[in-house]
Structures are given as structure tokens and as C-alpha cells.
Design an enzyme around this catalytic site. Structure first.
Site, PDB file in Angstrom:
ATOM      1  N   ALA A  62       3.852   5.022   7.085  1.00 44.16           N
ATOM      2  CA  ALA A  62       3.943   4.087   5.955  1.00 44.16           C
ATOM      3  C   ALA A  62       2.641   4.037   5.170  1.00 44.16           C
ATOM      4  O   ALA A  62       2.648   4.077   3.933  1.00 44.16           O
ATOM      5  CB  ALA A  62       4.317   2.694   6.462  1.00 44.16           C
ATOM      6  N   GLU A  63       1.510   3.968   5.863  1.00 45.91           N
ATOM      7  CA  GLU A  63       0.237   3.910   5.145  1.00 45.91           C
ATOM      8  C   GLU A  63      -0.043   5.217   4.415  1.00 45.91           C
ATOM      9  O   GLU A  63      -0.575   5.214   3.304  1.00 45.91           O
ATOM     10  CB  GLU A  63      -0.927   3.574   6.073  1.00 45.91           C
ATOM     11  CG  GLU A  63      -2.218   3.450   5.307  1.00 45.91           C
ATOM     12  CD  GLU A  63      -3.271   2.571   5.951  1.00 45.91           C
ATOM     13  OE1 GLU A  63      -4.354   2.473   5.353  1.00 45.91           O
ATOM     14  OE2 GLU A  63      -3.022   2.009   7.014  1.00 45.91           O
ATOM     15  N   SER A  64       0.347   6.315   4.989  1.00 42.41           N
ATOM     16  CA  SER A  64       0.133   7.613   4.342  1.00 42.41           C
ATOM     17  C   SER A  64       0.913   7.712   3.035  1.00 42.41           C
ATOM     18  O   SER A  64       0.348   8.074   1.996  1.00 42.41           O
ATOM     19  CB  SER A  64       0.546   8.752   5.277  1.00 42.41           C
ATOM     20  OG  SER A  64      -0.258   8.764   6.438  1.00 42.41           O
TER      21      SER A  64
END
Length: 141
Positions: A62-64
């Protein structure tokens, strides 16, 4: 300069070489005017000890995708993007196959951005709901 969808996807995947994204086999697969989609295989490499997807691997996916979306939709010549905070609510477990993360903007400010990231499995079941806040910092010349 306007890039084609395939150019954006290729550029994003090339930028992932020798990073956590490559280690987790995260691949960017779709891009539009207001979204970016990536996928990650669910294998024992990203399992927790009881054989299901580790929430930390989901958060990394998700952060990527969220951070890269913030980069794509900013003035890359002038700013660099950094994550400030991520939350992840895990709703369903997964043992195998692929999971997909679709990042869309809730807020797209000059300095801060807030993204909604929906993580689904191959059958489009909702696996996790994530929120990512990012900040755009001026690049030093």
C-alpha cells in the site's frame, strides 16, 4: 510532458529495481488520470508463521503504490515525496495468488496528500483498506 500509460508503468517498474518493491515482487500494472494500481504475489515469502499474508507486507504494498502515485501526480522536477503516516485495516486473509492495490487521492495538496488504497484479491474481495499521507518537500538544487 505527457507520458503514455505503458511508459508510466515501465518507468515505475524500472524505478523499483534493487528496492523493497523488487524484493516483494511488487509490480505496477495500471495507471490513469487519478489512480495507480500495483500487484504483489502472495507466497510463503510474504506469509506470517501461520501461512497467511503478513499485514506488514500488505502495508508495504500500500505504501509503495500510494507513494509512487503521489510522485507521479506531482512536479517531479521540483519536489520529492515522503510518506508521513500509513494505516491499514486488514479485513480478510489470503494464502496464495495475487493481491492488488489501487491508490486514489482523497486530498491532493501542494504540500500534503492523502491517499486511499484498497487492497483486493484476484476475485476482487476487499482484503485491506489503507490510508497514506505523504508530504512534498522541495528538492535542493
Amino acid at each position: 510532458m505527457k507520458y503514455t500509460k505503458q511508459q508510466v508503468i515501465t518507468k515505475a517498474n524500472q524505478a523499483s529495481k534493487n528496492t523493497l518493491m523488487e524484493t516483494l515482487e511488487i509490480e505496477f500494472i495500471d495507471f490513469g488520470d487519478d489512480f495507480l494500481v500495483s500487484r504483489m504475489p502472495v507466497t510463503p515469502k510474504v506469509h506470517q508463521p501461520d501461512g497467511v499474508l503478513h499485514g506488514g507486507a500488505t502495508a508495504a504494498l500500500a505504501e509503495s503504490v500510494g507513494s509512487f502515485a503521489a510522485i507521479l501526480f506531482s512536479d517531479q522536477e521540483k519536489v520529492m515525496v515522503r510518506g508521513l503516516e500509513i494505516t491499514a485495516n486488514h479485513l480478510k486473509s489470503v494464502k496464495s495468488g495475487f493481491i492488488y492495490a489501487r491508490a486514489t487521492f482523497i486530498h491532493k495538496g501542494r504540500t500534503t496528500q492523502l491517499l486511499d488504497i484498497r487492497v483486493t484479491d484476484e476475485a476482487d474481495n476487499l482484503i485491506s483498506v489503507c490510508k497514506l499521507s505523504t508530504i512534498s518537500l522541495p528538492k535542493k538544487k
